[in-house]
Design an enzyme around this catalytic site. Structure first.
Site, PDB file in Angstrom:
ATOM      1  N   ASN A   9       0.842  -1.192   0.000  1.00 27.09           N
ATOM      2  CA  ASN A   9       0.000   0.000   0.000  1.00 27.09           C
ATOM      3  C   ASN A   9       0.886   1.254   0.000  1.00 27.09           C
ATOM      4  O   ASN A   9       1.545   1.569   0.987  1.00 27.09           O
ATOM      5  CB  ASN A   9      -0.890  -0.043   1.254  1.00 27.09           C
ATOM      6  CG  ASN A   9      -1.813   1.160   1.358  1.00 27.09           C
ATOM      7  OD1 ASN A   9      -1.457   2.265   0.972  1.00 27.09           O
ATOM      8  ND2 ASN A   9      -2.982   0.926   1.896  1.00 27.09           N
ATOM      9  N   ARG A  10       0.890   1.955  -1.130  1.00 31.69           N
ATOM     10  CA  ARG A  10       1.791   3.105  -1.271  1.00 31.69           C
ATOM     11  C   ARG A  10       1.467   4.217  -0.283  1.00 31.69           C
ATOM     12  O   ARG A  10       2.347   4.947   0.165  1.00 31.69           O
ATOM     13  CB  ARG A  10       1.735   3.655  -2.697  1.00 31.69           C
ATOM     14  CG  ARG A  10       2.435   2.747  -3.657  1.00 31.69           C
ATOM     15  CD  ARG A  10       2.609   3.351  -5.030  1.00 31.69           C
ATOM     16  NE  ARG A  10       3.128   2.316  -5.920  1.00 31.69           N
ATOM     17  CZ  ARG A  10       4.397   1.975  -5.996  1.00 31.69           C
ATOM     18  NH1 ARG A  10       5.292   2.585  -5.247  1.00 31.69           N
ATOM     19  NH2 ARG A  10       4.792   1.018  -6.810  1.00 31.69           N
ATOM     20  N   ASP A  71      -1.051  -3.777  11.133  1.00 28.11           N
ATOM     21  CA  ASP A  71      -2.378  -4.339  10.980  1.00 28.11           C
ATOM     22  C   ASP A  71      -3.342  -3.362  11.636  1.00 28.11           C
ATOM     23  O   ASP A  71      -3.019  -2.775  12.672  1.00 28.11           O
ATOM     24  CB  ASP A  71      -2.475  -5.724  11.631  1.00 28.11           C
ATOM     25  CG  ASP A  71      -3.710  -6.475  11.142  1.00 28.11           C
ATOM     26  OD1 ASP A  71      -4.063  -6.329   9.953  1.00 28.11           O
ATOM     27  OD2 ASP A  71      -4.324  -7.201  11.935  1.00 28.11           O
ATOM     28  N   GLY A 151     -11.372   3.444   3.088  1.00 23.86           N
ATOM     29  CA  GLY A 151     -12.019   2.505   4.010  1.00 23.86           C
ATOM     30  C   GLY A 151     -13.286   3.065   4.647  1.00 23.86           C
ATOM     31  O   GLY A 151     -14.156   3.612   3.969  1.00 23.86           O
ATOM     32  N   ASP A 153     -13.583   5.620   6.559  1.00 26.88           N
ATOM     33  CA  ASP A 153     -13.471   7.038   6.916  1.00 26.88           C
ATOM     34  C   ASP A 153     -14.785   7.827   6.803  1.00 26.88           C
ATOM     35  O   ASP A 153     -15.074   8.645   7.675  1.00 26.88           O
ATOM     36  CB  ASP A 153     -12.392   7.730   6.066  1.00 26.88           C
ATOM     37  CG  ASP A 153     -10.990   7.451   6.577  1.00 26.88           C
ATOM     38  OD1 ASP A 153     -10.861   6.901   7.691  1.00 26.88           O
ATOM     39  OD2 ASP A 153     -10.021   7.796   5.873  1.00 26.88           O
ATOM     40  N   LYS A 173      -6.317  14.394   9.977  1.00 28.04           N
ATOM     41  CA  LYS A 173      -6.618  13.005  10.357  1.00 28.04           C
ATOM     42  C   LYS A 173      -5.444  12.390  11.128  1.00 28.04           C
ATOM     43  O   LYS A 173      -5.629  11.824  12.206  1.00 28.04           O
ATOM     44  CB  LYS A 173      -6.951  12.158   9.114  1.00 28.04           C
ATOM     45  CG  LYS A 173      -7.241  10.708   9.461  1.00 28.04           C
ATOM     46  CD  LYS A 173      -7.509   9.829   8.246  1.00 28.04           C
ATOM     47  CE  LYS A 173      -7.502   8.354   8.658  1.00 28.04           C
ATOM     48  NZ  LYS A 173      -7.628   7.425   7.538  1.00 28.04           N
ATOM     49  N   ARG A 179      -3.486   5.348  13.353  1.00 28.77           N
ATOM     50  CA  ARG A 179      -2.207   5.130  12.666  1.00 28.77           C
ATOM     51  C   ARG A 179      -1.207   6.215  13.062  1.00 28.77           C
ATOM     52  O   ARG A 179      -0.042   5.933  13.326  1.00 28.77           O
ATOM     53  CB  ARG A 179      -2.428   5.101  11.155  1.00 28.77           C
ATOM     54  CG  ARG A 179      -1.229   4.618  10.355  1.00 28.77           C
ATOM     55  CD  ARG A 179      -1.594   4.233   8.928  1.00 28.77           C
ATOM     56  NE  ARG A 179      -2.489   3.089   8.897  1.00 28.77           N
ATOM     57  CZ  ARG A 179      -3.809   3.166   8.688  1.00 28.77           C
ATOM     58  NH1 ARG A 179      -4.369   4.325   8.448  1.00 28.77           N
ATOM     59  NH2 ARG A 179      -4.560   2.089   8.721  1.00 28.77           N
TER      60      ARG A 179
HETATM   61  P1  IMP Z   1      -5.130  -3.687   6.782  1.00 30.77           P
HETATM   62  O1  IMP Z   1      -4.563  -3.023   8.002  1.00 30.77           O
HETATM   63  O2  IMP Z   1      -4.450  -3.264   5.519  1.00 30.77           O
HETATM   64  O3  IMP Z   1      -5.262  -5.162   6.973  1.00 30.77           O
HETATM   65  O4  IMP Z   1      -6.603  -3.164   6.554  1.00 30.77           O
HETATM   66  C1  IMP Z   1      -7.459  -2.907   7.579  1.00 30.77           C
HETATM   67  C2  IMP Z   1      -8.809  -2.414   7.085  1.00 30.77           C
HETATM   68  O5  IMP Z   1      -9.357  -1.642   8.151  1.00 30.77           O
HETATM   69  C3  IMP Z   1      -8.751  -1.476   5.887  1.00 30.77           C
HETATM   70  O6  IMP Z   1      -8.930  -2.148   4.677  1.00 30.77           O
HETATM   71  C4  IMP Z   1      -9.928  -0.556   6.161  1.00 30.77           C
HETATM   72  O7  IMP Z   1     -11.114  -1.148   5.714  1.00 30.77           O
HETATM   73  C5  IMP Z   1      -9.941  -0.479   7.672  1.00 30.77           C
HETATM   74  N1  IMP Z   1      -9.140   0.684   8.123  1.00 30.77           N
HETATM   75  C6  IMP Z   1      -7.951   0.666   8.763  1.00 30.77           C
HETATM   76  N2  IMP Z   1      -7.504   1.916   9.002  1.00 30.77           N
HETATM   77  C7  IMP Z   1      -8.438   2.733   8.468  1.00 30.77           C
HETATM   78  C8  IMP Z   1      -8.542   4.154   8.383  1.00 30.77           C
HETATM   79  O8  IMP Z   1      -7.669   4.941   8.791  1.00 30.77           O
HETATM   80  N3  IMP Z   1      -9.651   4.621   7.793  1.00 30.77           N
HETATM   81  C9  IMP Z   1     -10.631   3.819   7.295  1.00 30.77           C
HETATM   82  N4  IMP Z   1     -10.585   2.488   7.331  1.00 30.77           N
HETATM   83  C10 IMP Z   1      -9.486   1.946   7.918  1.00 30.77           C
END
Ligand code: IMP
Length: 193
Positions: A9-10, A71, A151, A153, A173, A179
């Site tokens: 993920n860039r 994660d 996601g 958001d 944000k 994060r």
């Molecule tokens: P992963 O950490 O790449 O496995 O993905 C976790 C999933 O949680 C993402 O695909 C989003 O659906 C959701 N997610 C994680 N962090 C965020 C964020 O900051 N905003 C919105 N959705 C998030």
């Protein structure tokens, strides 16, 4: 010194590279480390921290480089913690994931829509395995608002705010996000402050 940010993920690579700017690391992603063809490790842990550690350990073994992996997900109280570890797999697209979440919460009043985003970052190297977890408390809205971010958001409003994450700039944000909080802990660990 090289550091592998073990994600394709860039956006995540850029965010981490910015946060670690000035600390003297040369940041590589999986492609830059020649590992893009390897299958992603299975996320078999039972917590965000376990999954981050699992991923960072596997990519450290594969690369020999100091490695960061993450994660993250959305934990909704009224749904018993779902989508949680399955946040990314809750539907095929962001729109479907949001639709499913909102339909499962149909009729749930605002006061009971409490939720939190969680992000674990694991740092693994020679004789090193540390996990940093950041959270952001908030609530799930009844409908989508805004188009920034990704996601969930558009349906998440952090405590103390009226806007969703999707109505904020990236800087606004990350100043309060799960994060951002995890990245700040990682940076403090690395700088010793
Ligand atoms: P992963 O950490 O790449 O496995 O993905 C976790 C999933 O949680 C993402 O695909 C989003 O659906 C959701 N997610 C994680 N962090 C965020 C964020 O900051 N905003 C919105 N959705 C998030």
């Amino acid at each position: 010194m090289k550091m592998l940010v073990a994600t394709t993920n860039r956006g995540k690579v850029r965010e981490l590279a910015e946060a670690l700017d000035g600390l003297g690391f040369e940041i590589l992603d999986l492609e830059g480390a020649g590992l893009a063809d390897r299958p992603a490790p299975e996320e078999s842990g039972s917590t965000f921290a376990e999954n981050a550690l699992l991923k960072a350990s596997i990519w450290f073994e594969a690369s020999g480089l100091l490695t960061v992996a993450d994660d993250s997900g959305l934990v909704v109280d009224i749904l018993g913690g779902r989508p949680g570890l399955h946040s990314a797999r809750y539907g095929d697209t962001d729109a479907e994931r949001i639709r499913r979440l909102l339909s499962e919460m149909d009729g749930v009043p605002s006061t009971e829509r409490t939720a939190r985003f969680v992000c674990s970052l694991a740092l693994v190297g020679e004789n090193l395995a540390e996990v940093f977890t950041g959270e952001c408390e908030g609530r799930i809205r009844h409908t989508s608002h805004g188009s920034a971010g990704f996601g969930y958001d558009p349906v998440f409003t952090p405590d103390g705010e009226n806007r969703t994450f999707a109505e904020m700039s990236p800087g606004e944000k990350s100043a309060i996000s799960h994060r951002g909080n995890a990245i700040r802990k990682l940076r403090e660990f690395i700088t010793g402050r």
